[in-house]
Scaffold this motif. Structure first.
Motif, PDB file in Angstrom:
ATOM      1  N   PHE A   8       0.829  -1.198   0.000  1.00 56.05           N
ATOM      2  CA  PHE A   8       0.000   0.000   0.000  1.00 56.05           C
ATOM      3  C   PHE A   8       0.868   1.255   0.000  1.00 56.05           C
ATOM      4  O   PHE A   8       0.630   2.200  -0.761  1.00 56.05           O
ATOM      5  CB  PHE A   8      -0.944   0.004   1.211  1.00 56.05           C
ATOM      6  CG  PHE A   8      -1.758   1.263   1.325  1.00 56.05           C
ATOM      7  CD1 PHE A   8      -2.834   1.483   0.465  1.00 56.05           C
ATOM      8  CD2 PHE A   8      -1.454   2.238   2.264  1.00 56.05           C
ATOM      9  CE1 PHE A   8      -3.589   2.645   0.554  1.00 56.05           C
ATOM     10  CE2 PHE A   8      -2.198   3.399   2.348  1.00 56.05           C
ATOM     11  CZ  PHE A   8      -3.270   3.604   1.496  1.00 56.05           C
ATOM     12  N   LEU A   9       1.908   1.260   0.831  1.00 52.95           N
ATOM     13  CA  LEU A   9       2.827   2.389   0.890  1.00 52.95           C
ATOM     14  C   LEU A   9       3.541   2.575  -0.450  1.00 52.95           C
ATOM     15  O   LEU A   9       3.696   3.699  -0.936  1.00 52.95           O
ATOM     16  CB  LEU A   9       3.838   2.201   2.014  1.00 52.95           C
ATOM     17  CG  LEU A   9       4.809   3.346   2.256  1.00 52.95           C
ATOM     18  CD1 LEU A   9       4.047   4.613   2.634  1.00 52.95           C
ATOM     19  CD2 LEU A   9       5.808   2.987   3.337  1.00 52.95           C
ATOM     20  N   LYS A  10       3.934   1.467  -1.064  1.00 55.27           N
ATOM     21  CA  LYS A  10       4.591   1.532  -2.373  1.00 55.27           C
ATOM     22  C   LYS A  10       3.645   2.113  -3.422  1.00 55.27           C
ATOM     23  O   LYS A  10       4.035   2.934  -4.249  1.00 55.27           O
ATOM     24  CB  LYS A  10       5.071   0.142  -2.787  1.00 55.27           C
ATOM     25  CG  LYS A  10       5.810   0.119  -4.091  1.00 55.27           C
ATOM     26  CD  LYS A  10       6.273  -1.274  -4.453  1.00 55.27           C
ATOM     27  CE  LYS A  10       6.963  -1.254  -5.809  1.00 55.27           C
ATOM     28  NZ  LYS A  10       7.337  -2.606  -6.213  1.00 55.27           N
ATOM     29  N   MET A  11       2.387   1.696  -3.376  1.00 50.55           N
ATOM     30  CA  MET A  11       1.388   2.209  -4.321  1.00 50.55           C
ATOM     31  C   MET A  11       1.146   3.704  -4.105  1.00 50.55           C
ATOM     32  O   MET A  11       1.077   4.475  -5.064  1.00 50.55           O
ATOM     33  CB  MET A  11       0.068   1.434  -4.160  1.00 50.55           C
ATOM     34  CG  MET A  11      -0.986   1.725  -5.217  1.00 50.55           C
ATOM     35  SD  MET A  11      -2.215   3.005  -4.849  1.00 50.55           S
ATOM     36  CE  MET A  11      -2.810   2.629  -3.265  1.00 50.55           C
ATOM     37  N   VAL A  12       1.071   4.136  -2.865  1.00 46.20           N
ATOM     38  CA  VAL A  12       0.862   5.556  -2.566  1.00 46.20           C
ATOM     39  C   VAL A  12       2.050   6.375  -3.051  1.00 46.20           C
ATOM     40  O   VAL A  12       1.887   7.428  -3.677  1.00 46.20           O
ATOM     41  CB  VAL A  12       0.598   5.772  -1.057  1.00 46.20           C
ATOM     42  CG1 VAL A  12       0.687   7.249  -0.694  1.00 46.20           C
ATOM     43  CG2 VAL A  12      -0.751   5.216  -0.662  1.00 46.20           C
ATOM     44  N   LEU A  13       3.267   5.915  -2.777  1.00 46.90           N
ATOM     45  CA  LEU A  13       4.454   6.655  -3.196  1.00 46.90           C
ATOM     46  C   LEU A  13       4.614   6.676  -4.712  1.00 46.90           C
ATOM     47  O   LEU A  13       5.043   7.685  -5.273  1.00 46.90           O
ATOM     48  CB  LEU A  13       5.705   6.073  -2.533  1.00 46.90           C
ATOM     49  CG  LEU A  13       5.809   6.320  -1.024  1.00 46.90           C
ATOM     50  CD1 LEU A  13       7.036   5.620  -0.450  1.00 46.90           C
ATOM     51  CD2 LEU A  13       5.837   7.793  -0.718  1.00 46.90           C
ATOM     52  N   SER A  14       4.271   5.592  -5.367  1.00 44.69           N
ATOM     53  CA  SER A  14       4.416   5.568  -6.828  1.00 44.69           C
ATOM     54  C   SER A  14       3.359   6.426  -7.517  1.00 44.69           C
ATOM     55  O   SER A  14       3.548   6.879  -8.642  1.00 44.69           O
ATOM     56  CB  SER A  14       4.377   4.138  -7.359  1.00 44.69           C
ATOM     57  OG  SER A  14       3.105   3.564  -7.137  1.00 44.69           O
ATOM     58  N   ASN A  15       2.254   6.695  -6.852  1.00 42.31           N
ATOM     59  CA  ASN A  15       1.181   7.521  -7.419  1.00 42.31           C
ATOM     60  C   ASN A  15       0.989   8.811  -6.627  1.00 42.31           C
ATOM     61  O   ASN A  15      -0.100   9.393  -6.642  1.00 42.31           O
ATOM     62  CB  ASN A  15      -0.133   6.734  -7.444  1.00 42.31           C
ATOM     63  CG  ASN A  15      -0.076   5.570  -8.391  1.00 42.31           C
ATOM     64  OD1 ASN A  15       0.325   5.723  -9.543  1.00 42.31           O
ATOM     65  ND2 ASN A  15      -0.435   4.396  -7.903  1.00 42.31           N
ATOM     66  N   PHE A  16       2.037   9.260  -5.959  1.00 38.84           N
ATOM     67  CA  PHE A  16       1.939  10.440  -5.108  1.00 38.84           C
ATOM     68  C   PHE A  16       1.462  11.661  -5.881  1.00 38.84           C
ATOM     69  O   PHE A  16       0.622  12.420  -5.409  1.00 38.84           O
ATOM     70  CB  PHE A  16       3.295  10.720  -4.451  1.00 38.84           C
ATOM     71  CG  PHE A  16       3.264  11.913  -3.547  1.00 38.84           C
ATOM     72  CD1 PHE A  16       2.637  11.848  -2.322  1.00 38.84           C
ATOM     73  CD2 PHE A  16       3.847  13.112  -3.935  1.00 38.84           C
ATOM     74  CE1 PHE A  16       2.598  12.944  -1.483  1.00 38.84           C
ATOM     75  CE2 PHE A  16       3.809  14.214  -3.103  1.00 38.84           C
ATOM     76  CZ  PHE A  16       3.179  14.130  -1.873  1.00 38.84           C
ATOM     77  N   LEU A  19      -2.260  11.461  -6.518  1.00 37.69           N
ATOM     78  CA  LEU A  19      -3.063  11.627  -5.308  1.00 37.69           C
ATOM     79  C   LEU A  19      -2.956  13.041  -4.720  1.00 37.69           C
ATOM     80  O   LEU A  19      -3.942  13.613  -4.276  1.00 37.69           O
ATOM     81  CB  LEU A  19      -2.645  10.596  -4.256  1.00 37.69           C
ATOM     82  CG  LEU A  19      -2.828   9.132  -4.661  1.00 37.69           C
ATOM     83  CD1 LEU A  19      -2.171   8.218  -3.646  1.00 37.69           C
ATOM     84  CD2 LEU A  19      -4.300   8.803  -4.814  1.00 37.69           C
TER      85      LEU A  19
END
Length: 174
Positions: A8-16, A19
């Motif tokens: 989840f953290l990786k997904m958030v950072l890759s799509n920062f 978002l």
């Protein structure tokens, strides 16, 4: 559990940028614009009006050149950083852009270009339209005392630009 949090953290950072972009460039400016409208200060009105002008220009460029912009590797991050600079009160980027780029271009009469200007045809017998001709015509119609009274009234009504607040005062730093 640990693997799910990391993904989840990786997904958030890759799509920062995806978002954070709408929050930085739309949600906060909308909130701040409403607060600026309700405040008495014209400075914050100028900040947010300028921001929306710049945001519209960026969006217009993005929509116009979308096929080319998608090839720029870090465009979304650059746009996010630009939006942060324009929005954050610490930087007041929108006010800076207004003061140093927009205002000199559109407010300074020396650089203003009127694209709708159509020169009048000059008649050889007519006098040029200048202040001396207007003053002579006024004196002929009303007399010299009326002109003197008009000039004195204008001097009395003149406000010293250093006193009071004007929205577009050249000596005021926004």
């Amino acid at each position: 559990m640990r693997g799910g949090g990391a993904s989840f953290l990786k997904m958030v950072l890759s799509n920062f940028d995806i978002l954070a972009g709408p929050v930085v460039s739309l949600a906060y400016p909308l909130y701040a614009s409403i607060r600026a409208i309700e405040s008495k200060s014209p400075v914050d009105d100028q900040q947010w009006l300028t921001y929306w002008i710049l945001y519209s220009m960026i969006t217009l460029v993005e929509l116009t050149f979308a096929k080319g912009i998608e090839w720029i590797p870090l465009w979304s991050y650059g746009k996010l950083l630009l939006s942060c600079w324009l929005v954050m009160p610490y930087f007041s980027g929108a006010a800076y852009v207004y003061e140093y780029f927009i205002r000199p271009t559109f407010v300074n009469p020396k650089t203003r270009v009127n694209i709708w200007y159509v020169p009048r045809k000059k008649d050889i017998s007519s006098k040029p339209d200048d202040i001396l001709t207007a003053a002579e015509k006024y004196i002929q119609e009303h007399g010299t005392d009326a002109l003197r009274e008009l000039v004195n009234k204008a001097d009395r009504d003149h406000v010293n630009p250093g006193i009071g607040f004007r929205l577009f005062d050249d000596h005021h730093r926004y």
